[in-house]
Design a protein around this motif. Structure first.
Motif, short mmCIF file in Angstrom:
data_model
loop_
_atom_site.label_atom_id
_atom_site.label_comp_id
_atom_site.label_asym_id
_atom_site.label_seq_id
_atom_site.Cartn_x
_atom_site.Cartn_y
_atom_site.Cartn_z
N CYS A 104 -10.97 -11.95 2.41
CA CYS A 104 -9.55 -11.73 2.06
C CYS A 104 -9.38 -10.46 1.24
CB CYS A 104 -9.01 -12.91 1.26
SG CYS A 104 -9.06 -14.46 2.14
N LEU A 105 -8.23 -9.82 1.43
CA LEU A 105 -7.83 -8.70 0.58
C LEU A 105 -6.78 -9.21 -0.39
CD1 LEU A 105 -7.53 -5.81 3.18
CD2 LEU A 105 -9.29 -6.12 1.46
N GLU A 156 -3.05 -1.29 -4.58
CA GLU A 156 -4.42 -1.34 -4.10
C GLU A 156 -4.83 -2.79 -3.90
OE1 GLU A 156 -6.94 0.70 -6.80
OE2 GLU A 156 -5.86 2.59 -6.65
N PHE A 157 -5.81 -2.99 -3.03
CA PHE A 157 -6.35 -4.31 -2.76
C PHE A 157 -7.82 -4.34 -3.15
CE2 PHE A 157 -2.80 -4.06 0.20
CZ PHE A 157 -2.24 -5.32 0.10
N GLU A 158 -8.31 -5.51 -3.45
CA GLU A 158 -9.75 -5.69 -3.65
C GLU A 158 -10.20 -6.80 -2.71
OE1 GLU A 158 -10.42 -8.73 -7.35
OE2 GLU A 158 -9.89 -6.67 -7.89
N ARG A 159 -11.37 -6.65 -2.16
CA ARG A 159 -11.89 -7.61 -1.19
C ARG A 159 -12.61 -8.73 -1.93
NH1 ARG A 159 -12.40 -7.76 4.05
NH2 ARG A 159 -11.84 -5.58 4.32
N GLN A 160 -12.22 -9.96 -1.61
CA GLN A 160 -12.90 -11.14 -2.12
C GLN A 160 -13.23 -12.01 -0.93
OE1 GLN A 160 -10.72 -13.09 -5.23
NE2 GLN A 160 -10.99 -11.39 -6.66
N GLU A 188 0.82 -1.21 0.00
CA GLU A 188 0.00 0.00 0.00
C GLU A 188 0.86 1.26 0.00
OE1 GLU A 188 -4.08 -1.11 2.28
OE2 GLU A 188 -2.25 -1.11 3.49
N CYS A 214 -4.23 -6.02 -6.25
CA CYS A 214 -4.57 -5.82 -7.66
C CYS A 214 -3.25 -5.71 -8.42
CB CYS A 214 -5.40 -4.55 -7.86
SG CYS A 214 -6.98 -4.60 -7.03
#
Length: 124
Positions: free
Chosen positions: A19-20, A12-16, A7, A23
């Motif tokens: 879990c993060l 950036e992260f995406e939430r699934q 970060e 990207c």
């Protein structure tokens, strides 16, 4: 919440689910045409030099690298053909007088030049 190293560098992260996931994307690479020699070298990298292939692919330099190899190989191929034609005395006059002999000798020269280019550039 503290920022992760990813970060901090702008990732950036995406939430699934819970879990993060980071990207991740390959850097954009300029598309360049790759000819016969470049495609042969690509096959060689995939089969025999997997680490080099993966490094080039993930760094976004694979297409540029293959285009450069293709250009070097094509130039070497053409220089070899011209040199061999002069050494063997193959001229346009021979082409006019005996087209079949000229064709056979030129095919032999092309095959020899292709072997040299493969040995020196493509499969190294």
């Amino acid at each position: 919440m503290r920022k992760t190293i990813f970060e901090k560098i702008g990732g950036e992260f995406e939430r699934q689910g819970n879990c993060l996931i980071p990207c991740l994307a390959l850097p954009p690479e300029k598309e360049q045409p790759i000819g016969l020699f470049g495609r042969q070298h690509l096959d060689y990298l995939k089969q025999c030099r997997k680490v080099t292939y993966t490094n080039l692919l993930t760094s976004g330099r694979l297409n540029t690298y293959l285009a450069d190899i293709d250009k070097q190989a094509q130039e070497r191929f053409e220089r070899l053909i011209e040199g061999m034609k002069q050494a063997q005395g193959i001229t346009e006059r021979l082409k006019e007088e005996n087209a079949l002999e000229w064709l056979g000798r030129m095919n032999n020269i092309r095959a020899c030049a292709r072997e040299i280019v493969n040995e020196e550039i493509i499969y190294t």
